[in-house]
Design a protein around this motif. Structure first.
Motif, mmCIF file in Angstrom:
data_model
loop_
_atom_site.group_PDB
_atom_site.id
_atom_site.type_symbol
_atom_site.label_atom_id
_atom_site.label_comp_id
_atom_site.label_asym_id
_atom_site.label_seq_id
_atom_site.Cartn_x
_atom_site.Cartn_y
_atom_site.Cartn_z
ATOM 1 N N ARG A 14 3.707 -1.851 12.906
ATOM 2 C CA ARG A 14 3.289 -3.214 12.282
ATOM 3 C C ARG A 14 1.795 -3.036 11.618
ATOM 4 O O ARG A 14 1.764 -3.554 10.561
ATOM 5 C CB ARG A 14 3.034 -4.249 13.387
ATOM 6 C CG ARG A 14 3.221 -5.628 13.128
ATOM 7 C CD ARG A 14 3.411 -6.593 13.847
ATOM 8 N NE ARG A 14 4.140 -6.590 14.994
ATOM 9 C CZ ARG A 14 3.870 -6.303 16.510
ATOM 10 N NH1 ARG A 14 2.611 -6.536 16.713
ATOM 11 N NH2 ARG A 14 4.654 -6.134 17.173
ATOM 12 N N ALA A 17 2.293 -0.641 8.496
ATOM 13 C CA ALA A 17 2.691 -1.552 7.354
ATOM 14 C C ALA A 17 1.745 -2.527 6.960
ATOM 15 O O ALA A 17 1.794 -2.820 5.549
ATOM 16 C CB ALA A 17 3.997 -2.261 7.950
ATOM 17 N N HIS A 18 0.983 -3.218 7.785
ATOM 18 C CA HIS A 18 0.001 -4.096 7.497
ATOM 19 C C HIS A 18 -1.070 -3.449 6.133
ATOM 20 O O HIS A 18 -1.515 -3.910 5.332
ATOM 21 C CB HIS A 18 -0.603 -4.837 8.532
ATOM 22 C CG HIS A 18 -2.068 -5.801 8.082
ATOM 23 N ND1 HIS A 18 -1.726 -6.820 7.531
ATOM 24 C CD2 HIS A 18 -3.193 -5.385 8.077
ATOM 25 C CE1 HIS A 18 -2.938 -7.315 7.155
ATOM 26 N NE2 HIS A 18 -3.804 -6.505 7.607
ATOM 27 N N GLU A 19 -1.711 -2.243 6.858
ATOM 28 C CA GLU A 19 -2.430 -1.411 6.105
ATOM 29 C C GLU A 19 -1.912 -0.926 4.506
ATOM 30 O O GLU A 19 -2.509 -1.116 3.491
ATOM 31 C CB GLU A 19 -3.036 -0.189 6.827
ATOM 32 C CG GLU A 19 -3.906 -0.493 7.925
ATOM 33 C CD GLU A 19 -5.067 -0.985 7.490
ATOM 34 O OE1 GLU A 19 -5.684 -0.574 6.421
ATOM 35 O OE2 GLU A 19 -5.740 -1.898 8.066
ATOM 36 N N PHE A 20 -0.486 -0.523 4.843
ATOM 37 C CA PHE A 20 0.131 -0.057 3.553
ATOM 38 C C PHE A 20 0.226 -1.461 2.369
ATOM 39 O O PHE A 20 -0.066 -1.149 1.149
ATOM 40 C CB PHE A 20 1.520 0.180 3.885
ATOM 41 C CG PHE A 20 2.468 0.816 2.673
ATOM 42 C CD1 PHE A 20 2.155 1.925 1.723
ATOM 43 C CD2 PHE A 20 3.185 -0.161 2.022
ATOM 44 C CE1 PHE A 20 2.776 1.982 0.726
ATOM 45 C CE2 PHE A 20 4.090 -0.141 1.110
ATOM 46 C CZ PHE A 20 3.856 1.488 0.429
ATOM 47 N N PHE A 21 0.660 -2.569 3.050
ATOM 48 C CA PHE A 21 0.635 -3.626 2.277
ATOM 49 C C PHE A 21 -0.859 -4.123 1.724
ATOM 50 O O PHE A 21 -0.848 -4.728 0.327
ATOM 51 C CB PHE A 21 1.442 -4.811 2.564
ATOM 52 C CG PHE A 21 2.796 -4.375 2.917
ATOM 53 C CD1 PHE A 21 3.828 -4.355 1.928
ATOM 54 C CD2 PHE A 21 3.353 -4.860 4.068
ATOM 55 C CE1 PHE A 21 5.073 -3.808 2.097
ATOM 56 C CE2 PHE A 21 4.951 -4.404 4.221
ATOM 57 C CZ PHE A 21 5.597 -4.209 3.204
ATOM 58 N N TYR A 22 -1.719 -3.945 2.412
ATOM 59 C CA TYR A 22 -2.888 -4.256 1.937
ATOM 60 C C TYR A 22 -3.611 -3.363 0.677
ATOM 61 O O TYR A 22 -4.064 -3.817 -0.009
ATOM 62 C CB TYR A 22 -4.049 -4.186 3.162
ATOM 63 C CG TYR A 22 -5.315 -4.205 2.692
ATOM 64 C CD1 TYR A 22 -6.234 -5.507 2.440
ATOM 65 C CD2 TYR A 22 -6.322 -2.979 2.851
ATOM 66 C CE1 TYR A 22 -7.280 -5.482 1.934
ATOM 67 C CE2 TYR A 22 -7.749 -3.067 2.235
ATOM 68 C CZ TYR A 22 -7.928 -4.369 1.994
ATOM 69 O OH TYR A 22 -9.336 -4.481 1.607
ATOM 70 N N CYS A 24 -1.471 -1.700 -1.326
ATOM 71 C CA CYS A 24 -0.594 -2.027 -2.437
ATOM 72 C C CYS A 24 -1.217 -3.186 -3.104
ATOM 73 O O CYS A 24 -1.456 -3.145 -4.311
ATOM 74 C CB CYS A 24 0.909 -2.162 -1.794
ATOM 75 S SG CYS A 24 1.823 -0.529 -1.528
ATOM 76 N N ARG A 25 -1.626 -4.150 -2.466
ATOM 77 C CA ARG A 25 -2.273 -5.277 -3.069
ATOM 78 C C ARG A 25 -3.404 -5.012 -3.709
ATOM 79 O O ARG A 25 -3.759 -5.499 -4.821
ATOM 80 C CB ARG A 25 -2.293 -6.496 -1.865
ATOM 81 C CG ARG A 25 -1.316 -7.437 -2.000
ATOM 82 C CD ARG A 25 -1.668 -8.620 -1.081
ATOM 83 N NE ARG A 25 -1.362 -8.208 0.249
ATOM 84 C CZ ARG A 25 -1.884 -8.264 1.415
ATOM 85 N NH1 ARG A 25 -2.964 -8.716 1.382
ATOM 86 N NH2 ARG A 25 -1.314 -8.029 2.523
#
Length: 91
Positions: A14, A17-22, A24-25
């Protein structure tokens, strides 16, 4: 014990995934702030890099295989010449 390990694994996934989406944003916002000509140049550089690197690696591997074949042929020729000399000297 197993549930604690599974829970830790889910927590780790989790967070990843949070770091990856951060990231990417953040990358998306940085790209949106660039003017289109700069973005085009960046895309062209990425495209060239994606074309050149596999090409360079494949050419390197092809030359290494060619070198290996040449070395093996040279060793085989030397071996055959030595055997021919020995046979000639015995006769």
């Amino acid at each position: 014990m197993k549930s604690a390990q599974t829970e830790q694994l889910f927590t780790l996934m989790r967070q990843a995934a949070h770091e990856f989406f951060y990231l990417c944003r953040k990358a998306f916002l940085a790209m949106m702030a660039l003017p289109l000509p700069h973005l085009l140049v960046i895309c062209m550089v990425i495209a060239v890099a994606l074309m050149i690197l596999p090409l360079a690696l494949s050419i390197f591997i092809a030359f290494m295989i060619f070198k290996l074949i040449v070395v093996l042929l040279a060793i085989n020729i030397n071996k055959n010449q030595k055997q021919a000399r020995q046979l000639h000297q015995e006769q």
